[in-house]
Design a protein around this motif. Structure first.
Motif, PDB file in Angstrom:
ATOM      1  N   GLU A   1       0.829  -1.203   0.000  1.00 49.54           N
ATOM      2  CA  GLU A   1       0.000   0.000   0.000  1.00 49.54           C
ATOM      3  C   GLU A   1       0.862   1.252   0.000  1.00 49.54           C
ATOM      4  O   GLU A   1       0.554   2.232  -0.685  1.00 49.54           O
ATOM      5  CB  GLU A   1      -0.916   0.000   1.230  1.00 49.54           C
ATOM      6  N   GLY A   2       1.964   1.240   0.735  1.00 49.01           N
ATOM      7  CA  GLY A   2       2.855   2.394   0.753  1.00 49.01           C
ATOM      8  C   GLY A   2       3.440   2.682  -0.614  1.00 49.01           C
ATOM      9  O   GLY A   2       3.521   3.842  -1.037  1.00 49.01           O
ATOM     10  N   LEU A   3       3.841   1.628  -1.315  1.00 42.31           N
ATOM     11  CA  LEU A   3       4.392   1.796  -2.662  1.00 42.31           C
ATOM     12  C   LEU A   3       3.330   2.304  -3.630  1.00 42.31           C
ATOM     13  O   LEU A   3       3.586   3.201  -4.452  1.00 42.31           O
ATOM     14  CB  LEU A   3       4.955   0.460  -3.158  1.00 42.31           C
ATOM     15  N   ASN A   4       2.112   1.733  -3.557  1.00 48.30           N
ATOM     16  CA  ASN A   4       1.038   2.153  -4.448  1.00 48.30           C
ATOM     17  C   ASN A   4       0.638   3.604  -4.193  1.00 48.30           C
ATOM     18  O   ASN A   4       0.402   4.380  -5.132  1.00 48.30           O
ATOM     19  CB  ASN A   4      -0.182   1.243  -4.275  1.00 48.30           C
ATOM     20  N   ALA A   5       0.550   3.978  -2.905  1.00 51.22           N
ATOM     21  CA  ALA A   5       0.165   5.346  -2.566  1.00 51.22           C
ATOM     22  C   ALA A   5       1.200   6.346  -3.076  1.00 51.22           C
ATOM     23  O   ALA A   5       0.857   7.431  -3.565  1.00 51.22           O
ATOM     24  CB  ALA A   5      -0.001   5.476  -1.056  1.00 51.22           C
ATOM     25  N   PHE A   6       2.467   5.984  -2.973  1.00 49.52           N
ATOM     26  CA  PHE A   6       3.524   6.862  -3.469  1.00 49.52           C
ATOM     27  C   PHE A   6       3.402   7.042  -4.978  1.00 49.52           C
ATOM     28  O   PHE A   6       3.496   8.166  -5.498  1.00 49.52           O
ATOM     29  CB  PHE A   6       4.894   6.282  -3.112  1.00 49.52           C
ATOM     30  N   ALA A   7       3.164   5.929  -5.697  1.00 54.37           N
ATOM     31  CA  ALA A   7       3.061   5.997  -7.152  1.00 54.37           C
ATOM     32  C   ALA A   7       1.834   6.788  -7.590  1.00 54.37           C
ATOM     33  O   ALA A   7       1.862   7.489  -8.612  1.00 54.37           O
ATOM     34  CB  ALA A   7       3.007   4.588  -7.738  1.00 54.37           C
ATOM     35  N   GLU A   8       0.751   6.690  -6.807  1.00 52.56           N
ATOM     36  CA  GLU A   8      -0.503   7.349  -7.160  1.00 52.56           C
ATOM     37  C   GLU A   8      -0.623   8.742  -6.544  1.00 52.56           C
ATOM     38  O   GLU A   8      -1.652   9.406  -6.689  1.00 52.56           O
ATOM     39  CB  GLU A   8      -1.670   6.467  -6.711  1.00 52.56           C
ATOM     40  N   LYS A   9       0.404   9.176  -5.833  1.00 52.78           N
ATOM     41  CA  LYS A   9       0.462  10.498  -5.216  1.00 52.78           C
ATOM     42  C   LYS A   9      -0.759  10.762  -4.316  1.00 52.78           C
ATOM     43  O   LYS A   9      -1.450  11.773  -4.428  1.00 52.78           O
ATOM     44  CB  LYS A   9       0.577  11.589  -6.278  1.00 52.78           C
ATOM     45  N   ARG A  10      -1.010   9.820  -3.416  1.00 49.95           N
ATOM     46  CA  ARG A  10      -2.115   9.941  -2.469  1.00 49.95           C
ATOM     47  C   ARG A  10      -1.623   9.493  -1.088  1.00 49.95           C
ATOM     48  O   ARG A  10      -0.549   8.902  -0.946  1.00 49.95           O
ATOM     49  CB  ARG A  10      -3.286   9.068  -2.895  1.00 49.95           C
ATOM     50  N   ALA A  11      -2.427   9.803  -0.068  1.00 44.68           N
ATOM     51  CA  ALA A  11      -2.092   9.377   1.287  1.00 44.68           C
ATOM     52  C   ALA A  11      -2.342   7.872   1.424  1.00 44.68           C
ATOM     53  O   ALA A  11      -3.365   7.378   0.967  1.00 44.68           O
ATOM     54  CB  ALA A  11      -2.913  10.135   2.309  1.00 44.68           C
ATOM     55  N   PRO A  12      -1.426   7.145   2.039  1.00 45.30           N
ATOM     56  CA  PRO A  12      -1.643   5.705   2.207  1.00 45.30           C
ATOM     57  C   PRO A  12      -2.703   5.411   3.265  1.00 45.30           C
ATOM     58  O   PRO A  12      -2.949   6.220   4.162  1.00 45.30           O
ATOM     59  CB  PRO A  12      -0.265   5.203   2.654  1.00 45.30           C
ATOM     60  N   LYS A  13      -3.329   4.248   3.147  1.00 49.67           N
ATOM     61  CA  LYS A  13      -4.306   3.789   4.122  1.00 49.67           C
ATOM     62  C   LYS A  13      -3.811   2.460   4.702  1.00 49.67           C
ATOM     63  O   LYS A  13      -4.067   1.400   4.150  1.00 49.67           O
ATOM     64  CB  LYS A  13      -5.680   3.617   3.470  1.00 49.67           C
ATOM     65  N   TYR A  14      -3.082   2.567   5.800  1.00 51.30           N
ATOM     66  CA  TYR A  14      -2.485   1.389   6.387  1.00 51.30           C
ATOM     67  C   TYR A  14      -3.496   0.674   7.299  1.00 51.30           C
ATOM     68  O   TYR A  14      -4.256   1.306   8.027  1.00 51.30           O
ATOM     69  CB  TYR A  14      -1.245   1.770   7.174  1.00 51.30           C
ATOM     70  N   ILE A  15      -3.464  -0.663   7.248  1.00 47.84           N
ATOM     71  CA  ILE A  15      -4.413  -1.463   8.030  1.00 47.84           C
ATOM     72  C   ILE A  15      -3.729  -2.356   9.065  1.00 47.84           C
ATOM     73  O   ILE A  15      -4.383  -3.095   9.797  1.00 47.84           O
ATOM     74  CB  ILE A  15      -5.297  -2.323   7.108  1.00 47.84           C
ATOM     75  N   GLY A  16      -2.417  -2.324   9.109  1.00 44.71           N
ATOM     76  CA  GLY A  16      -1.712  -3.148  10.087  1.00 44.71           C
ATOM     77  C   GLY A  16      -1.637  -4.603   9.693  1.00 44.71           C
ATOM     78  O   GLY A  16      -1.607  -5.489  10.545  1.00 44.71           O
ATOM     79  N   GLU A  17      -1.590  -4.867   8.402  1.00 41.51           N
ATOM     80  CA  GLU A  17      -1.470  -6.253   7.910  1.00 41.51           C
ATOM     81  C   GLU A  17      -0.384  -6.352   6.849  1.00 41.51           C
ATOM     82  O   GLU A  17      -0.088  -5.369   6.165  1.00 41.51           O
ATOM     83  CB  GLU A  17      -2.798  -6.716   7.298  1.00 41.51           C
TER      84      GLU A  17
END
Length: 299
Positions: free
Chosen positions: A283-299
């Motif tokens: 999710e961190g990598l995808n959020a960076f590529a998509e220029k958005r805030a990540p949504k972490y779920i703890g998994e």
């Protein structure tokens, strides 16, 4: 071999809902007094922040058997709660964080009881230090003796400029016994720690910050909670990041600080390996590529 277990354990929470410690103490631990420490689980923009408040106003939050038992129960609960991303330790009593040991109770102890009781406080401090999530101590008042020892077991310390803190045990012809001789030496250096413990000197927030005993010093506000407000700001910043990464970063630093560099790097490698397959890393990598805030779920 895995270094830490991230199996999910769910707890019901409400907005700033207080948890009654008597309901979560193990059956082998009983409290002989009313709740002297409680937990608020914050929500909204502060979801993931647990605020642990000392509340023993009649004794300036001094550490009694009852407070010890209740604190032990809360730490046991927090250790297994994966929804908590940051824990703040503060006081609900104006002008004081924790005045140290309950000397009135201590005076009534038999000599044979003192050693085991102090040992239990030392172990309690280690339980606080070893909580898997980042921890912040907010010092808006006096943190003396055992109170400062508990604060030093937190990862980050914030103090109001008017706060008072010190290991004053030598003034009572004893020594810090809940980890103070070791934690203070590791935080400020052994020479400075020796001077502070030998003299029993009490520092204000500004002096403590100059010695790097606290991370931040704040000007006290009218509400008397400037350090707590600063702690909340730091906690909010922390909760934006990956919760598994936070826990493994803390584990790597805590364990790595206890060994030589070669073995410390091996600990870091073992911790990093547990991150690679997580959904949060992707999710961190995808959020960076998509220029958005990540949504972490703890998994």
């Amino acid at each position: 071999m895995a270094l830490i277990n991230f199996g999910r354990v769910m707890f019901t929470k409400g907005t700033q809902k207080c948890v009654n410690i008597s309901s979560i103490l193990s059956r082998s631990v009983t409290s002989d007094c009313s709740d002297e420490i409680y937990v608020d689980f914050l929500e909204g923009d502060r979801t993931g922040i647990a605020v642990c408040s000392l509340c023993r106003p009649q004794a300036k939050n001094s550490i009694s058997k009852g407070l010890r038992n209740q604190f032990r129960g809360i730490l046991k609960m927090l250790k297994s709660d994966n929804d908590v991303r940051v824990m703040i330790l503060r006081s609900a009593v104006p002008g004081v964080f924790c005045a140290g040991a309950d000397l009135k109770e201590r005076a009534k102890m038999l000599e044979a009881e003192v050693g085991p009781f102090v040992t239990s406080l030392r172990l309690l401090g280690m339980d606080l230090r070893d909580l898997p999530m980042p921890t912040i101590a907010a010092l808006d008042g006096a943190a003396l003796g055992g109170g400062l020892e508990f604060a030093m077991c937190c990862d980050i310390r914030v103090a109001a400029d008017c706060a008072k803190m010190g290991l004053v045990e030598t003034k009572l012809a004893i020594i810090p016994g809940a980890g103070g001789t070791q934690h203070l030496s590791r935080i400020v250096g052994i020479a400075t720690a020796k001077e502070l413990i030998f003299t029993g000197r009490v520092l204000d927030g500004i002096e403590a910050h100059q010695l790097r005993l606290v991370n931040h010093v704040t000007a006290q506000n009218e509400a008397g909670d400037a350090a707590y407000q600063k702690a909340l700001t730091i906690a909010e910043e922390i909760t934006m990041n990956g919760p598994i990464a936070l826990r493994l970063a803390k584990l790597a630093m805590n364990k790595g600080s206890e060994v030589d560099l070669v073995n410390a790097l091996k600990i870091e490698e073992a911790c990093y390996s547990q991150i690679i397959t997580t959904k949060d890393r992707r999710e961190g990598l995808n959020a960076f590529a998509e220029k958005r805030a990540p949504k972490y779920i703890g998994e």
